[in-house]
Each structure stands twice: as structure tokens, then as C-alpha cells.
Design an enzyme around this catalytic site. Structure first.
Site, short mmCIF file in Angstrom:
data_model
loop_
_atom_site.label_atom_id
_atom_site.label_comp_id
_atom_site.label_asym_id
_atom_site.label_seq_id
_atom_site.Cartn_x
_atom_site.Cartn_y
_atom_site.Cartn_z
CB THR A 45 22.38 -13.11 -10.61
OG1 THR A 45 22.59 -13.02 -9.09
CG2 THR A 45 21.53 -14.32 -11.12
CG ASP A 92 22.52 -1.84 -4.62
OD1 ASP A 92 21.99 -1.63 -3.49
OD2 ASP A 92 23.51 -2.49 -4.64
NE ARG A 119 22.79 14.74 19.36
CZ ARG A 119 22.36 13.90 20.14
NH1 ARG A 119 21.59 12.97 19.57
NH2 ARG A 119 22.78 13.80 21.17
CG MET A 154 22.64 -1.35 2.04
SD MET A 154 22.15 -3.24 1.55
CE MET A 154 23.06 -3.91 2.80
N GLY A 155 24.33 0.75 -1.31
CA GLY A 155 24.51 1.10 -2.67
C GLY A 155 26.20 1.29 -2.76
CE1 TYR A 204 23.27 -7.39 4.40
CE2 TYR A 204 24.51 -6.20 6.32
CZ TYR A 204 24.78 -7.08 5.06
OH TYR A 204 25.84 -7.09 4.58
CD GLN A 258 19.49 0.83 3.43
OE1 GLN A 258 19.47 1.50 2.40
NE2 GLN A 258 20.44 0.06 3.90
NE ARG A 259 20.16 -7.72 1.15
CZ ARG A 259 21.59 -8.25 1.29
NH1 ARG A 259 22.60 -7.39 0.41
NH2 ARG A 259 22.04 -9.44 1.47
O1 F6P Z 1 22.04 -5.99 -2.68
C1 F6P Z 1 22.98 -5.18 -3.09
C2 F6P Z 1 23.53 -4.86 -1.66
O2 F6P Z 1 22.66 -4.67 -0.82
C3 F6P Z 1 24.58 -3.77 -1.61
O3 F6P Z 1 24.02 -2.53 -1.44
C4 F6P Z 1 25.36 -4.30 -0.33
O4 F6P Z 1 26.63 -3.44 -0.50
C5 F6P Z 1 25.47 -5.48 -0.74
O5 F6P Z 1 24.22 -5.90 -1.04
C6 F6P Z 1 25.85 -6.24 0.55
O6 F6P Z 1 25.44 -7.55 0.84
P1 F6P Z 1 26.08 -8.97 1.28
O7 F6P Z 1 26.84 -8.34 2.59
O8 F6P Z 1 24.86 -9.55 1.50
O9 F6P Z 1 26.89 -9.51 0.58
#
Ligand code: F6P
Length: 375
Positions: free
Chosen positions: A115, A137, A172, A179-180, A299, A301-302
Site C-alpha cells: 500500500t 508482519d 512429539r 505468518m510472515g 488466517y 492470526q488475522r
Molecule cells: O498481511 C501479511 C500476510 O499476512 C502475510 O504474512 C501472508 O503471507 C499474506 O498476508 C497472505 O495474505 P493473502 O493470502 O490474504 O494474500
């Protein structure tokens, strides 16, 4: 100086917790403090191209502080490279016209590194833009932190906590993918906070044999279970070398066809790298003799409500943004600097990524508590 009467607000790129808190903060502050009207632009830059907007009044801004996602919707389009019917077109002129048509004296773009780049390209075409950093991230350059990171850190940490007890019960290895893609802040932070035994991040290519050795030596000391926190973009030494080689060929490519050829190789390598976490788990099972399971946090995490820290960050960045708009300060990102903020010119933010520096205190802390970083 012409008074600012009306602004547009958009969210672009991947969503994250805290976006609505930013929208609310900007909308309420411009309206309440300066009598500036705000409109919401739907689905990021796509809404600016397609002229899809709606008024953000007190009612639409109420009750959204704690709500996850974005009431505006989002997209990942690049206005200077819009594809339709097999053609690629630069639609930045359309955006400039739509801003004028709707009487937008400024556009607030809330987003991550992509962005910031798109915003700079529009500023260069004359669109008055101010941006705010968001991403789980934490890799937006020139800001201490970004909206969404703290919440995701909490979610990933809790997940690692929960994986501990089941890994322990079953003796185990559990590999938790965080993510990242290009930066390891989230995996490193959650790994340390959750007490992971191994943390793998893109900045430190790993050697699978060294990870197996660390896990085996834990078993020898009586802990026959291990948690591996891995960033989705973490690379083995072999993959890191292959990526480096293709990237250096890309930097040297001069002709269009050479660039296209290297681009295709990079895409192919990216494709092969998918499934890396599963491959690693399989290798660890073979090398250690311990059963190994994978959990991809993805996701989760989002999603959901932002943490208190993110709500606070969102509100203070947003209200400073409103003040800067009123002063007609454009072409900048409102960066977080400790407890304060700083407007940073977009050309210092775009095309840069904030990776984890190898001398970062988090890395030293992880090593000091005997966490393997796979190197
Ligand atoms: O917001 C960043 C992020 O979460 C990354 O860590 C991840 O790889 C990516 O977005 C995936 O996003 P999308 O699948 O929505 O394009």
C-alpha cells in the site's frame, strides 16, 4: 490556504485486527475536531478506480472500535498495473479524476508495504495522500510497529502455549507455522513469548541437521518433545542459496526477455518452496525418530478483535493523522516512534522492508535461553 472539507479513507492489502479502530479514529477526529467530512472507499484502491464510496458519519463510525476486519473491505490491486481482458493499464489518472469528482481533498490509505508503494505512485500523479502502517508482519519500514502486529503476536503466542501441552503428552515435535513471508517478527516474537524450542525465520537460513541435533539433545536431557515455531517464509540454507542465485541473475538481467525468464524462475522457486513446513516436519521425524505434527496457524492470526495495545496504537496514529490532514501534510506515512509519532516521507518508506536485524535484542534473548534458531 484552501480549507480541507472532505476526505476519503481506504484500507488495502491483507486485513488485520485494528483497521476499524483506525477508520474510527480518523473519521471521528476529522469530523469532531475540524468539521471535515469523511467518506469510506470500498475495497481499497479498487473502490477509488470504480468510484465506490459511502459517507462515514457518527452512526457508521460507532461500535467498530473492537470489531475485527475492515468495514470498508480491502483488495490487493495495483492501480498502475490493472489487468483486464489480457491488457495491463495504468489507471492512476482515473483515481485522480474520481478524487476530484467526489471533492476529496485528501485520501487516507491504511496498509502495509504494498500500500505504501501504491500510495507513493499516486502521490507522484498528484493525489493528496497520507498513509498509516498496518500489518501483522510488522515489516513496514520506518515505523517502530504497525497496527495488527500486537494482536497477531498474542494469537500466535496463545497457539504455541496450547501446542505445548499436547506435544508434551504425546512426546512429539509440533511444528507451528506462523505468518510472515519475508520478515520473521511474528514467529520470533511468538516463539520467544511461547517458549518455543526452535524458532526459524526468513532472516536466518536454517540447517535441518542442526535443528534435529537441538531436538535430540533436549530428548537426551529428558524432554522428549519440542515446539518448532517457523515463519512461513523461513528458508533452509539450500533454498536460500537458490533464491540468492536467481535474485542476483535478476539484478543483472538487462533485456525484457531475460527479466521475464528470471521472473518465471523465481515464481517456480516460490511454488516449490510452498509446503516447506511439511517437508521440514518429515525431515525432522526421520532425523530424530520422534513423531512430528504440523499446525499451520494461517488466517486465524488475522481475524478477530484487536488487542488493547492495537486499539491504542490505532487511535493515536489516527488522531495525529487527522491533525496532519488539517495542516495539509501529504505524501507521508504517520509512523510510530516510541510513545510519539512522526510523519515520514513516503519515498523513505516505499520499496523498503523492515526485516529482523541479526543483532536485534530479541535474537540475543532467544539464544540466551537456549532456543535454537536453526543456524
Ligand atoms: O498481511 C501479511 C500476510 O499476512 C502475510 O504474512 C501472508 O503471507 C499474506 O498476508 C497472505 O495474505 P493473502 O493470502 O490474504 O494474500
Amino acid at each position: 490556504m484552501k480549507r480541507i472539507k472532505r476526505i476519503g479513507i481506504l484500507t488495502a492489502g491483507g486485513d488485520c485486527p485494528g483497521l476499524n479502530a483506525v477508520i474510527r479514529g480518523v473519521g471521528k477526529a476529522v469530523l469532531g475536531l475540524y468539521g471535515i467530512e469523511a467518506v469510506g472507499i470500498r475495497d481499497g484502491f479498487l473502490g477509488l478506480i470504480e468510484n465506490r464510496m459511502f459517507p462515514l458519519d457518527k452512526t457508521s463510525l460507532a461500535g467498530i472500535l473492537t470489531v475485527g476486519g475492515t468495514i470498508l473491505g480491502t483488495s490487493r490491486v495495483k492501480p498502475h498495473r490493472m489487468e483486464s481482458n489480457g491488457r495491463v493499464r495504468d489507471l492512476r489518472g482515473v483515481i485522480l479524476k474520481n478524487c476530484q469528482k467526489n471533492g476529496l481533498d485528501a485520501v487516507v490509505c491504511i496498509g502495509g508495504d504494498g500500500t505504501q508503494k501504491n500510495a507513493l505512485r499516486l502521490v507522484e500523479k498528484g493525489v493528496p495522500i497520507i498513509t498509516l502502517p498496518k500489518t501483522i508482519d510488522n515489516d513496514v519500514a520506518m515505523t517502530d510497529t504497525s497496527v495488527g502486529f500486537d494482536t497477531a503476536l498474542g494469537i500466535a503466542t496463545e497457539a504455541i502455549d496450547r501446542l505445548h501441552s499436547t506435544a508434551h503428552s504425546h512426546h512429539r515435535i509440533i511444528v507451528a507455522e506462523v505468518m510472515g513471508h519475508r520478515a520473521g517478527w511474528l514467529a520470533l516474537g511468538a516463539g520467544i513469548a511461547g517458549g518455543a524450542d526452535v524458532i526459524l525465520i526468513p532472516e536466518i537460513p536454517y540447517d535441518v541437521k542442526k535443528i534435529a541435533r537441538a531436538i535430540r539433545s533436549r530428548s537426551e536431557r529428558g524432554s522428549n518433545f519440542s515446539i518448532v515455531a517457523i515463519a512461513e517464509g523461513a528458508l533452509s540454507r539450500e533454498y536460500a542459496a537458490r533464491f540468492r542465485a536467481v535474485k542476483s541473475r535478476k539484478a543483472r538481467a538487462r533485456s525484457k526477455s531475460a527479466l521475464a525468464q528470471v521472473g518465471a524462475e523465481l515464481a517456480e522457486l516460490d511454488q516449490q518452496h510452498k509446503g516447506n513446513t511439511l517437508r521440514l516436519a518429515h525431515q525432522l521425524e526421520k532425523l530424530t525418530g520422534l513423531e512430528c505434527r504440523v499446525t499451520i496457524l494461517g488466517y486465524v492470526q488475522r481475524g478477530g478483535a484487536p488487542s488493547a495495545v492495537d486499539r491504542l496504537l490505532a487511535t493515536r496514529l489516527a488522531t495525529v493523522c487527522a491533525e496532519l490532514i488539517q495542516k495539509r501534510v501529504f505524501g507521508v506515512m504517520v509512523a510510530a516512534r516510541g510513545e510519539s509519532t512522526s510523519p515520514v516521507p513516503l519515498d523513505q518508506v516505499a520499496n523498503k522492508r523492515k526485516e529482523v536485524p541479526l543483532n536485534h535484542p530479541w535474537i540475543a534473548a532467544a539464544r540466551a535461553v537456549d532456543t535454537s534458531l536453526g543456524d
